[in-house]
Each structure stands twice: as structure tokens, then as C-alpha cells.
Design an enzyme around this catalytic site. Structure first.
Site, PDB file in Angstrom:
ATOM      1  CB  CYS A 100       5.025   1.390   2.194  1.00  0.00           C
ATOM      2  SG  CYS A 100       4.000   1.063   0.762  1.00  0.00           S
ATOM      3  CG  HIS A 142       2.762   6.760   1.865  1.00  0.00           C
ATOM      4  ND1 HIS A 142       3.987   6.381   2.349  1.00  0.00           N
ATOM      5  CD2 HIS A 142       2.202   5.630   1.344  1.00  0.00           C
ATOM      6  CE1 HIS A 142       4.170   5.083   2.106  1.00  0.00           C
ATOM      7  NE2 HIS A 142       3.096   4.607   1.508  1.00  0.00           N
ATOM      8  CD  GLU A 143      -1.685   5.065   1.255  1.00  0.00           C
ATOM      9  OE1 GLU A 143      -1.718   4.344   0.238  1.00  0.00           O
ATOM     10  OE2 GLU A 143      -1.076   4.738   2.284  1.00  0.00           O
ATOM     11  CG  HIS A 146       1.152   3.736  -3.099  1.00  0.00           C
ATOM     12  ND1 HIS A 146       2.184   2.874  -3.378  1.00  0.00           N
ATOM     13  CD2 HIS A 146       1.084   3.812  -1.746  1.00  0.00           C
ATOM     14  CE1 HIS A 146       2.716   2.448  -2.234  1.00  0.00           C
ATOM     15  NE2 HIS A 146       2.076   3.007  -1.234  1.00  0.00           N
TER      16      HIS A 146
HETATM   17 NI    NI Z   1       2.507   2.724   0.773  1.00  0.00          NI
END
Ligand code: NI
Length: 187
Positions: A100, A142-143, A146
């Protein structure tokens, strides 16, 4: 366009649930262009708005570089996901090493569904529903995390997480400096 500084581990904006995007304005289009530039400059394959300190539900992705060794893998090029929502997940889960841009120099294996279906608005703010597999599915998950204040290190087991904590603390204390523009911690 200009690359934006990336916020690092323990910045509170990375833990805040991001707000929905109401409309696509010229200012937002310009921001999206800056996000892509920031991502490419940092050699990332995805970047979420909270990672540059803007807590809105938007991320960009260009994961084609990950398919370089796989001639048959689908190529999506530059993709924008606005207000994304996972509406279905496939039955298989796979382990894969993630990193990341907000957690420099740290990689760890994370288990996630291999296939997801996502409802989102694209770069023209048009509503779409698409199914993604493999690499691309992984980057999107993953995004999307966030946007909910979740980091990949939250998804590793507690034993591994304890091993990572020293490194995370060092990032928080400014002992790891990425080679791309970033927001200094406790600066
Ligand atoms: Ni990330």
C-alpha cells in the site's frame, strides 16, 4: 496536473469512512487526473482519494502492469470507481501479497475472494455493474477498503499483525520515507 502528497499510516483520514460523491464536477475531474498522476509517479496500481487526504468515495486503478506476464489476462487500462459497492462475491478465496502506498516498504499476504461484482459510477459518472477476477478484483477490494477506513494490515491474522506492528510504528514515527511525495507524520 500535479502529483499530490500521499498520507501515511496512522493519519486519521485513512481511518475515516469516506463520504459519497454527489456529482461529477470539473473540479472533481481535475482531482481524478491528479490522482492518476500521483499513482503513476509512485508506481502504484491503485490509489484511493483518502490516501491524498480527501475523504470521498472514489479511487483510481490501472493494474495492467500486473498482467505483463499474462498475455491472456484482461486489460482494463485507466479505471475510475466512484461510490463503489460490492454486490456479490465468488465462492473462492485466495491468498496474495499486498502492499500500500500509505504503508511504504511493507508487504503481507492477505486472503480475499477471487471474484467480485461491483456497482459503481465510472469516469463519466455513469452507473455500471461489472464482475472482476484475479489481480483486478484484488486491487479493487484493497482500494474499496480505503473508503471504509480499512487497511490491508487489518486483514492479516493477529499473530502476523503483531510482527508488523513495529514496522507500522516506525512509519508513524517518520522512520520510513517513501520515494514519492508524502505528508510527513507529526511534522
Ligand atoms: Ni492501499
Amino acid at each position: 496536473m500535479a502529483p499530490l502528497p500521499i498520507v501515511l499510516y496512522n493519519d486519521p483520514v485513512l481511518r475515516a469512512p469516506a463520504a459519497a460523491v454527489e456529482s461529477l464536477t470539473p473540479e472533481l475531474e481535475s482531482f481524478i487526473a491528479d490522482l492518476f498522476e500521483t499513482m503513476y509517479e509512485a508506481h502504484g496500481v491503485g490509489l484511493a482519494a483518502p490516501q491524498v487526504g480527501r475523504s470521498i468515495r472514489l479511487f483510481v486503478m490501472d493494474a495492467d502492469v500486473m498482467a505483463e506476464d499474462e498475455p491472456d489476462a484482461p486489460r482494463f487500462g485507466k479505471q475510475v470507481f466512484i461510490n463503489p459497492k460490492i454486490t456479490a462475491v465468488g465462492p473462492a478465496a485466495v491468498d496474495f501479497e499486498e502492499g500500500c502506498l500509505s504503508i511504504p516498504d511493507l508487504r503481507e499476504s492477505v486472503r480475499r475472494p477471487d471474484q467480485i461484482t461491483v456497482e459503481y459510477r465510472d469516469a463519466r459518472f455513469e452507473l455500471r455493474t461489472d464482475t472482476f477476477d484475479g489481480w483486478v478484483s484484488r486491487v479493487i477490494q484493497h482500494e474499496l477498503d480505503h473508503l471504509d477506513g480499512v487497511l490491508f494490515v487489518d486483514r492479516v491474522g493477529s499473530f502476523k499483525r503483531r510482527l508488523l506492528q513495529r514496522k507500522l510504528d516506525a512509519i508513524d514515527q517518520g522512520q520510513y520515507v517513501p520515494d514519492y511525495p508524502y505528508v510527513p507524520r507529526h511534522g
